[in-house]
Design a protein around this motif. Sequence first.
Motif, PDB file in Angstrom:
ATOM      1  N   GLY A   1      10.080   8.000  -5.539  1.00  0.00           N
ATOM      2  CA  GLY A   1      10.308   9.100  -6.468  1.00  0.00           C
ATOM      3  C   GLY A   1       9.696  10.400  -5.990  1.00  0.00           C
ATOM      4  N   LEU A   2       8.508  10.310  -5.399  1.00  0.00           N
ATOM      5  CA  LEU A   2       7.847  11.507  -4.872  1.00  0.00           C
ATOM      6  C   LEU A   2       8.647  12.112  -3.726  1.00  0.00           C
ATOM      7  N   LEU A   3       9.180  11.252  -2.847  1.00  0.00           N
ATOM      8  CA  LEU A   3      10.003  11.750  -1.740  1.00  0.00           C
ATOM      9  C   LEU A   3      11.261  12.435  -2.267  1.00  0.00           C
ATOM     10  N   CYS A   4      11.851  11.856  -3.308  1.00  0.00           N
ATOM     11  CA  CYS A   4      13.055  12.462  -3.891  1.00  0.00           C
ATOM     12  C   CYS A   4      12.775  13.859  -4.421  1.00  0.00           C
ATOM     13  N   GLN A   5      11.659  14.028  -5.075  1.00  0.00           N
ATOM     14  CA  GLN A   5      11.355  15.303  -5.711  1.00  0.00           C
ATOM     15  C   GLN A   5      10.874  16.353  -4.715  1.00  0.00           C
ATOM     16  N   THR A   6      10.319  15.929  -3.606  1.00  0.00           N
ATOM     17  CA  THR A   6       9.749  16.893  -2.667  1.00  0.00           C
ATOM     18  C   THR A   6      10.698  17.229  -1.522  1.00  0.00           C
ATOM     19  N   ILE A   7      11.127  16.211  -0.769  1.00  0.00           N
ATOM     20  CA  ILE A   7      11.950  16.488   0.421  1.00  0.00           C
ATOM     21  C   ILE A   7      13.366  15.961   0.298  1.00  0.00           C
ATOM     22  N   GLY A   8      13.679  15.247  -0.799  1.00  0.00           N
ATOM     23  CA  GLY A   8      15.046  14.799  -1.027  1.00  0.00           C
ATOM     24  C   GLY A   8      15.223  13.316  -0.787  1.00  0.00           C
ATOM     25  N   TRP A   9      16.157  12.718  -1.545  1.00  0.00           N
ATOM     26  CA  TRP A   9      16.367  11.275  -1.453  1.00  0.00           C
ATOM     27  C   TRP A   9      16.792  10.780  -0.073  1.00  0.00           C
ATOM     28  N   PRO A  10      17.488  11.552   0.784  1.00  0.00           N
ATOM     29  CA  PRO A  10      17.857  11.009   2.105  1.00  0.00           C
ATOM     30  C   PRO A  10      16.664  10.542   2.924  1.00  0.00           C
ATOM     31  N   TYR A  11      15.488  11.150   2.703  1.00  0.00           N
ATOM     32  CA  TYR A  11      14.340  10.800   3.531  1.00  0.00           C
ATOM     33  C   TYR A  11      13.769   9.427   3.190  1.00  0.00           C
ATOM     34  N   ILE A  12      14.124   8.872   2.033  1.00  0.00           N
ATOM     35  CA  ILE A  12      13.753   7.488   1.753  1.00  0.00           C
ATOM     36  C   ILE A  12      14.358   6.572   2.810  1.00  0.00           C
ATOM     37  N   PHE A  13      15.611   6.854   3.153  1.00  0.00           N
ATOM     38  CA  PHE A  13      16.308   6.024   4.128  1.00  0.00           C
ATOM     39  C   PHE A  13      15.853   6.335   5.554  1.00  0.00           C
ATOM     40  N   TYR A  14      15.591   7.602   5.848  1.00  0.00           N
ATOM     41  CA  TYR A  14      15.133   7.962   7.192  1.00  0.00           C
ATOM     42  C   TYR A  14      13.764   7.357   7.499  1.00  0.00           C
ATOM     43  N   ILE A  15      12.855   7.443   6.541  1.00  0.00           N
ATOM     44  CA  ILE A  15      11.479   6.979   6.775  1.00  0.00           C
ATOM     45  C   ILE A  15      11.425   5.465   6.910  1.00  0.00           C
ATOM     46  N   PHE A  16      12.032   4.747   5.971  1.00  0.00           N
ATOM     47  CA  PHE A  16      11.915   3.292   6.001  1.00  0.00           C
ATOM     48  C   PHE A  16      12.826   2.668   7.057  1.00  0.00           C
ATOM     49  N   GLY A  17      13.900   3.339   7.396  1.00  0.00           N
ATOM     50  CA  GLY A  17      14.678   2.885   8.545  1.00  0.00           C
ATOM     51  C   GLY A  17      13.884   3.025   9.827  1.00  0.00           C
ATOM     52  N   GLY A  18      13.140   4.125   9.959  1.00  0.00           N
ATOM     53  CA  GLY A  18      12.293   4.322  11.129  1.00  0.00           C
ATOM     54  C   GLY A  18      11.166   3.310  11.214  1.00  0.00           C
ATOM     55  N   ILE A  19      10.573   2.966  10.064  1.00  0.00           N
ATOM     56  CA  ILE A  19       9.511   1.954  10.053  1.00  0.00           C
ATOM     57  C   ILE A  19      10.053   0.614  10.536  1.00  0.00           C
ATOM     58  N   GLY A  20      11.257   0.281  10.143  1.00  0.00           N
ATOM     59  CA  GLY A  20      11.860  -0.968  10.611  1.00  0.00           C
ATOM     60  C   GLY A  20      12.042  -0.983  12.115  1.00  0.00           C
ATOM     61  N   CYS A  21      12.430   0.146  12.688  1.00  0.00           N
ATOM     62  CA  CYS A  21      12.570   0.221  14.150  1.00  0.00           C
ATOM     63  C   CYS A  21      11.224   0.026  14.844  1.00  0.00           C
ATOM     64  N   VAL A  22      10.155   0.554  14.241  1.00  0.00           N
ATOM     65  CA  VAL A  22       8.812   0.371  14.807  1.00  0.00           C
ATOM     66  C   VAL A  22       8.404  -1.098  14.747  1.00  0.00           C
TER      67      VAL A  22
END
Length: 491
Positions: A220-241
């Motif tokens: 919810g914090l990511l949605c309000q600050t930088i936008g909902w797309p970054y939920i997918f960018y961040i956690f997709g990146g964590i999976g790659c790591v």
Amino acid sequence: MSTVAEVRATEGDISNDSNLHTSQAEGFRKGICSVRHGLSIILLLCNFAIYTQQMNMSIAIPAMVNHTTPPSHPSASTERPPTDSQDYWNETLKEFKAVAPVYDWNPEIQGIVLSSLNYASFLAPLPTGYVAGIFGAKRVVGAGLFISSVLTLFIPLAADTGVTLLIVIRVAQGIAQVMVTTGQYSIWVKWAPPMERSQLVSIATSGIMLGSFIVFAVGGLLCQTIGWPYIFYIFGGIGCVCCLLWFPLIYDDPMNHPFISTGEKEYIMCALAQKDCSPSWSLPIKAMIKSLPLWAILVYSFCQYWTFYVVTVYRPTYINSVLQANLRDSGILSALPLIPGFICTILGGLLADYLLSRKILKLITIRKLFTAIGVLLPSLLNMSLYWVRSSTSTSVAFLMLSPAINGFCFSGAFVNILDIAPRYTSFLRGLSQVFAHTAGAISPTTTGFFISQDSELGWRNVFLLSAAINILGLIVYLIFSQADIQDWAKE
């Protein structure tokens, strides 16, 4: 993956040197700083990554749509006479329009989007479990984690292109995630001593709760600050790591692991020496079909995952629409129940192994008792949510207690397949996942339908139906479950 001959030869060597190494091997029985526990922690991280990717749509979708309350008709315009509730939501949603696109999806479309992750998932568990059981989980799980993570990165682009492409991406992602959730169980056939089985599996599966907690807490914090797309960018990146940890550090067999000590290797092999864990190309299909203990696990899986998907997928929407929390607070309130769930899942595994190692309870009694506790009390709490909806504090308390108590199931029915058929663990885990994902494909869609028909009584019907299905699965499991290796699973 070592051959059967190699394993037997190793067992022979261990038997010959038992007098020399018994005390050293026993020293690793209670050690938590071991490779096998490190393996469970890496699997915890992989489950964390997979479930953040599985749950991120649940927290993002209130921000992706311009309403969460159902319209009177599916195609109705979003412009309607203003009300206090609508004004409240309009003010909240203005924050999102500046940072991310918003789509006009009614509750039924939202239910389809949320369910689409499971639409083809029931096709993947059986071949995944079979292949992982024969060739090992390292490549199967690693490939699934990588594919799911990459597809997660493309979800914002797919949503902007159209809901059809988004559904297709979600379907493919669901298949990749099944490769992780199903394939990982074959690792424990070679790595988990019987007296540590519950704790190792519970540590690994606790990543489910941890992943859901993190994505709900910060989503919810990511949605309000930088936008909902970054939920997918961040956690997709964590999976790659996580993939970078998985491939160099995970091995299917302790015999092949380059960093394991001789003492720990001997302890594991001695503990599993009496178990027939060798994989087999052939499957006793007829015997499996006639096995009531297996059917007890399968029916329970369907019933338990029905409730799991309803509660987990729709928790943010429930807190948004019923408890009237804003989208940021919705994420935090959705995350709070998962903290005790994460803790109790691990503690439940430790308690189960303690009761078994001290011979306080029989194995089958432990499995049934933990399953009953994990089903009955959460069902009662979930059923009561409709009648305590006027009290936010009581509702949140019930939402926190339910997953905490439900965590005991991970030391009950969920690990029972390792007891009755270790040779076919991966395949049977895949079979149980077929039932689980079938429930996951139906239950969110059914929930969306109920809510679209009546936004108030719909929630009551959802909770009552989920509780009834959950208790039905428990009754079947208590009557027919066993903990002994079945005749058809022996060599």
